[in-house]
Design an enzyme around this catalytic site. Structure first.
Site, mmCIF file in Angstrom:
data_model
loop_
_atom_site.group_PDB
_atom_site.id
_atom_site.type_symbol
_atom_site.label_atom_id
_atom_site.label_comp_id
_atom_site.label_asym_id
_atom_site.label_seq_id
_atom_site.Cartn_x
_atom_site.Cartn_y
_atom_site.Cartn_z
ATOM 1 N N HIS A 63 -3.694 -36.027 36.096
ATOM 2 C CA HIS A 63 -4.400 -34.775 35.835
ATOM 3 C C HIS A 63 -3.898 -34.162 34.533
ATOM 4 O O HIS A 63 -2.774 -34.406 34.111
ATOM 5 C CB HIS A 63 -4.225 -33.800 36.997
ATOM 6 C CG HIS A 63 -5.188 -34.065 38.107
ATOM 7 N ND1 HIS A 63 -5.956 -33.082 38.689
ATOM 8 C CD2 HIS A 63 -5.532 -35.215 38.718
ATOM 9 C CE1 HIS A 63 -6.724 -33.614 39.623
ATOM 10 N NE2 HIS A 63 -6.473 -34.909 39.667
ATOM 11 N N GLU A 64 -4.784 -33.376 33.905
ATOM 12 C CA GLU A 64 -4.552 -32.879 32.542
ATOM 13 C C GLU A 64 -4.211 -34.036 31.597
ATOM 14 O O GLU A 64 -3.222 -33.988 30.871
ATOM 15 C CB GLU A 64 -3.446 -31.819 32.512
ATOM 16 C CG GLU A 64 -3.775 -30.546 33.275
ATOM 17 C CD GLU A 64 -3.451 -30.666 34.761
ATOM 18 O OE1 GLU A 64 -4.225 -30.140 35.582
ATOM 19 O OE2 GLU A 64 -2.427 -31.280 35.083
ATOM 20 N N GLU A 82 -8.307 -36.977 35.722
ATOM 21 C CA GLU A 82 -9.142 -35.768 35.701
ATOM 22 C C GLU A 82 -9.880 -35.755 34.354
ATOM 23 O O GLU A 82 -10.869 -36.435 34.186
ATOM 24 C CB GLU A 82 -8.265 -34.540 35.894
ATOM 25 C CG GLU A 82 -9.029 -33.268 36.194
ATOM 26 C CD GLU A 82 -8.105 -32.082 36.322
ATOM 27 O OE1 GLU A 82 -8.453 -31.149 37.063
ATOM 28 O OE2 GLU A 82 -7.030 -32.054 35.693
ATOM 29 N N GLU A 88 -10.254 -27.620 40.601
ATOM 30 C CA GLU A 88 -9.266 -26.543 40.518
ATOM 31 C C GLU A 88 -9.742 -25.368 39.666
ATOM 32 O O GLU A 88 -9.258 -24.247 39.822
ATOM 33 C CB GLU A 88 -7.949 -27.088 39.964
ATOM 34 C CG GLU A 88 -8.049 -27.600 38.548
ATOM 35 C CD GLU A 88 -6.774 -28.306 38.077
ATOM 36 O OE1 GLU A 88 -6.382 -28.079 36.931
ATOM 37 O OE2 GLU A 88 -6.189 -29.067 38.856
#
Length: 291
Positions: A63-64, A82, A88
């Protein structure tokens, strides 16, 4: 990241020795020395992490991350990431609008799998907002946040927003005893074949995937209600299937009645045609299992 890299090899070896071969990482927040997430500093870092994980036969869900670049062809342990506004984002802002989910298949998902973490059932955060620990964070007060879709669309996004790993990201209490959770039990994210059946960027999309002998169809629309006719000629011609349809309820609407849904069962063959009805901001998910 500097601290992470100092322990990188030791950490992945330790996990592998423990029999752990899947790791989910995240990079929220700032980077050292003014670097940004998509700069060369992070490109080199991500490559180092992927290579180290591969050395210890470990798959990654990042993620990120930096944007997907086709690195999975060389390092297939880079399983999913992601790399766009995922679920989120709905926790602290106006959230992702209904058109977002039907735009991603034509944009971000062209570069590779996305771990969007779809499948939230508490659409209006009715349970979450009762928590005394939930506070204003980032841009918006938590009392104003919600998911901008119907419940049926949340299920459909498991098919539409492709990832070989899917996560039931809601609180366990929101799934317990819920009839629609059966779709997640039946679903197989490790699909063998996929086809986009219909769609227009930002308007709607219909996608079908096969895993083993089961098929899964996901359809979603933007802010407009929509009816789409779908031929089932992707099914095997010599078989009859039990279709379990997770659809928007008759009064469903992503703003006024997002959790209204119905489950319909019928027998179908490759010669049949289905009418997929979707509410505003809604969708539909179907499981086809051979009898």
């Amino acid at each position: 990241i500097v601290n992470y890299e100092k322990q990188l090899d030791k950490s992945y070896k330790w996990y592998a020795d423990l029999g752990i071969h899947s790791v989910k990482t995240g990079y929220a927040g700032g980077l050292p020395n003014g670097h940004n997430h998509h700069g060369q500093y992070n490109v080199r870092h991500y490559r180092k992490v992927v290579k180290t994980a591969a050395k210890y036969h470990t798959t990654l869900d990042v993620h990120e991350p930096i944007k997907d670049t086709g690195i999975r062809r060389t390092y297939p342990n880079m399983m999913t990431r992601e790399g766009a506004r995922g679920m989120e984002w709905n926790a602290w802002s106006e959230g992702n609008p209904p058109e977002h989910h039907v735009l991603l298949p034509f944009t971000r998902l062209l570069s590779g799998p996305m771990d969007y973490t779809p499948g939230i059932f508490d659409i209006l955060y009715e349970r979450a907002k009762k928590s005394p620990y939930r506070k204003k964070w980032n841009m918006k007060d938590s009392k104003d946040c919600r998911i901008n879709s119907t419940l049926a669309k949340q299920i459909a996004n498991w098919v539409i927003l492709y990832s070989p790993l899917q996560m039931a990201a809601d609180m366990i209490e929101n799934y317990e005893g819920h009839p629609a959770f059966q779709f997640f039990r039946d679903f197989d994210a490790d699909c063998d074949w996929s086809e986009a059946l219909a769609g227009e960027p930002g308007e709607y999309v219909v996608i079908v995937r096969r895993a083993g002998d089961k098929y899964f169809l996901g359809a979603a629309t933007n802010e407009d209600a929509r009816e789409v006719t779908v031929k089932l000629d992707f099914l095997e011609t010599d078989k009859t299937y039990r279709a379990v349809i997770y659809a928007d309820g008759k009064e469903a609407d992503w703003i006024t009645n997002p959790t209204a849904y119905e489950i319909i069962e019928k027998q179908v063959t490759a010669e049949d045609i289905l009418s997929v009805d979707m509410a505003r901001g809604g969708g539909q998910a179907i499981t086809f299992m051979p009898l």
